[in-house]
Each structure stands twice: as C-alpha cells, then as structure tokens.
Design a protein around this motif. Sequence first.
Motif, PDB file in Angstrom:
ATOM      1  N   ALA A  37       0.813  -1.219   0.000  1.00  0.00           N
ATOM      2  CA  ALA A  37       0.000   0.000   0.000  1.00  0.00           C
ATOM      3  C   ALA A  37       0.843   1.265   0.000  1.00  0.00           C
ATOM      4  O   ALA A  37       0.350   2.339  -0.353  1.00  0.00           O
ATOM      5  CB  ALA A  37      -0.942  -0.002   1.207  1.00  0.00           C
ATOM      6  N   GLU A  38       2.105   1.170   0.370  1.00  0.00           N
ATOM      7  CA  GLU A  38       3.003   2.330   0.429  1.00  0.00           C
ATOM      8  C   GLU A  38       3.742   2.573  -0.882  1.00  0.00           C
ATOM      9  O   GLU A  38       4.361   3.625  -1.057  1.00  0.00           O
ATOM     10  CB  GLU A  38       4.053   2.118   1.527  1.00  0.00           C
ATOM     11  N   LEU A  39       3.719   1.620  -1.771  1.00  0.00           N
ATOM     12  CA  LEU A  39       4.521   1.714  -2.988  1.00  0.00           C
ATOM     13  C   LEU A  39       3.831   2.563  -4.053  1.00  0.00           C
ATOM     14  O   LEU A  39       2.657   2.334  -4.375  1.00  0.00           O
ATOM     15  CB  LEU A  39       4.791   0.320  -3.552  1.00  0.00           C
ATOM     16  N   PRO A  40       4.541   3.532  -4.614  1.00  0.00           N
ATOM     17  CA  PRO A  40       3.941   4.366  -5.663  1.00  0.00           C
ATOM     18  C   PRO A  40       3.406   3.556  -6.836  1.00  0.00           C
ATOM     19  O   PRO A  40       2.397   3.924  -7.438  1.00  0.00           O
ATOM     20  CB  PRO A  40       5.096   5.271  -6.117  1.00  0.00           C
ATOM     21  N   VAL A  56       0.030   2.508  -5.524  1.00  0.00           N
ATOM     22  CA  VAL A  56      -0.850   3.657  -5.254  1.00  0.00           C
ATOM     23  C   VAL A  56      -1.442   4.202  -6.549  1.00  0.00           C
ATOM     24  O   VAL A  56      -2.625   4.554  -6.602  1.00  0.00           O
ATOM     25  CB  VAL A  56      -0.094   4.755  -4.471  1.00  0.00           C
ATOM     26  N   ARG A  57      -0.654   4.247  -7.614  1.00  0.00           N
ATOM     27  CA  ARG A  57      -1.165   4.821  -8.874  1.00  0.00           C
ATOM     28  C   ARG A  57      -2.260   3.968  -9.527  1.00  0.00           C
ATOM     29  O   ARG A  57      -2.928   4.402 -10.454  1.00  0.00           O
ATOM     30  CB  ARG A  57      -0.030   5.089  -9.846  1.00  0.00           C
ATOM     31  N   LEU A  58      -2.461   2.740  -9.038  1.00  0.00           N
ATOM     32  CA  LEU A  58      -3.500   1.867  -9.588  1.00  0.00           C
ATOM     33  C   LEU A  58      -4.845   2.025  -8.875  1.00  0.00           C
ATOM     34  O   LEU A  58      -5.873   1.584  -9.391  1.00  0.00           O
ATOM     35  CB  LEU A  58      -3.046   0.408  -9.488  1.00  0.00           C
ATOM     36  N   VAL A  59      -4.821   2.638  -7.717  1.00  0.00           N
ATOM     37  CA  VAL A  59      -6.013   2.746  -6.877  1.00  0.00           C
ATOM     38  C   VAL A  59      -7.124   3.520  -7.590  1.00  0.00           C
ATOM     39  O   VAL A  59      -6.889   4.570  -8.188  1.00  0.00           O
ATOM     40  CB  VAL A  59      -5.672   3.425  -5.530  1.00  0.00           C
TER      41      VAL A  59
END
Length: 190
Positions: free
Chosen positions: A100-103, A106-109
């Motif tokens: 959850a911390e990885l960019p 995160v960009r897939l959310v």
Amino acid sequence: MDVETFWNLIESCRRRTPDPDERVVWLSGQLARCAEPEIVEFQICLGRVLSPTFTWELWAAADRIMGWCSDDSFFYFQLWLVGLGRDAFERVTRDPDALAELPEVVRLVGRDHEDWDEEEWPAWEELDYVALRAFTQVTGRSECDFYDVVDAQRGDDYGSLDPAGERWDASDDAEAERRLPRLSGMFPVS
C-alpha cells in the motif's frame, strides 16, 4: 553469483530505465558478458530470492490488487516485486500490506484494471527469461540445455510446492480488513 551481485544487477537495471522491456534487454546484455556458470547462477539466485515470497498472505495481497490472481499471475507478480528493488521487495516480503506504500501500487487505486497500461501491471514475466536468453546467446545451446544445467546445478533446492502460511479468501472483506487493512481499503472488492 551471490545474492549481493544479483541485487546489484537488479538495482543497476532499475536506475537505467523504468521500462520493463528495456530492463530485460539490459539485464540479458549484462549476463551475456558473464561465463556460463554465472548466467546459470543468476537463474538459481532468482529462485532463492523468490522463495520467501511464496506465501498465501502475499498471494492474497496480489489477488486483492489485481482482482484475481492465478498461479501464473502470482509468479509474474513475484518477479515484479524483484524489479521494484531490494528495499521494497524485502519490506513487502515481511509485510504484504506494505504494498500500500509503494507508488507503483498507489497509482493503480480507483482505476479499472482495463485502464492499466501494460507497464503498470504488477507483473514482470520476462525477468524469468533473462538468464535463458543470455545462456543461448553465449553458448549457442538450447532452452532445454539451459534448464537441464539449471536443474543439475540447483540439485534438490526447489523449495515447497505449496505457499507458506494459511490459505484464505482475499475477496472476504472482513478477513482482508484484518490481514491486509491498507490494501483492502485501497482495493475494495467490487
């Protein structure tokens, strides 16, 4: 090839380009400069590095992110984790919810899976073929020869055929919230 040399190659590759196809070309080129035993050892080292990621907890995390995760897609996900570099790889191996911390995650959310670009997918299947390509280029021998040499050098060091830990259903929201609280919030089951 030892683990430090393996990770140094992966980190050098990461610094050169974010493009997975360009990384494969670069890694294959680097390995093609090595002697046959070192090329084979890269493949064996890859298997050793991946071993601690073969868990039901991490499989559930991959399933949560991608919406469904087969055995092949989980393997490609594990390879993708290697491509994120040693620090991220080791954090996620210890705590799959750290994804959850990885960019890159995160960009897939909030985006539909169909809208993810090929480079965004948390999968890097081609990493598994880097040493094979270098081997065939350097030796002129076949794919079967490569796997025969890898098997002979690896011996009985295959690891478990089943993921470690307890299997659970990543689509069970209550269980996912308990085990992967950040990822379950980021990737709710639709």
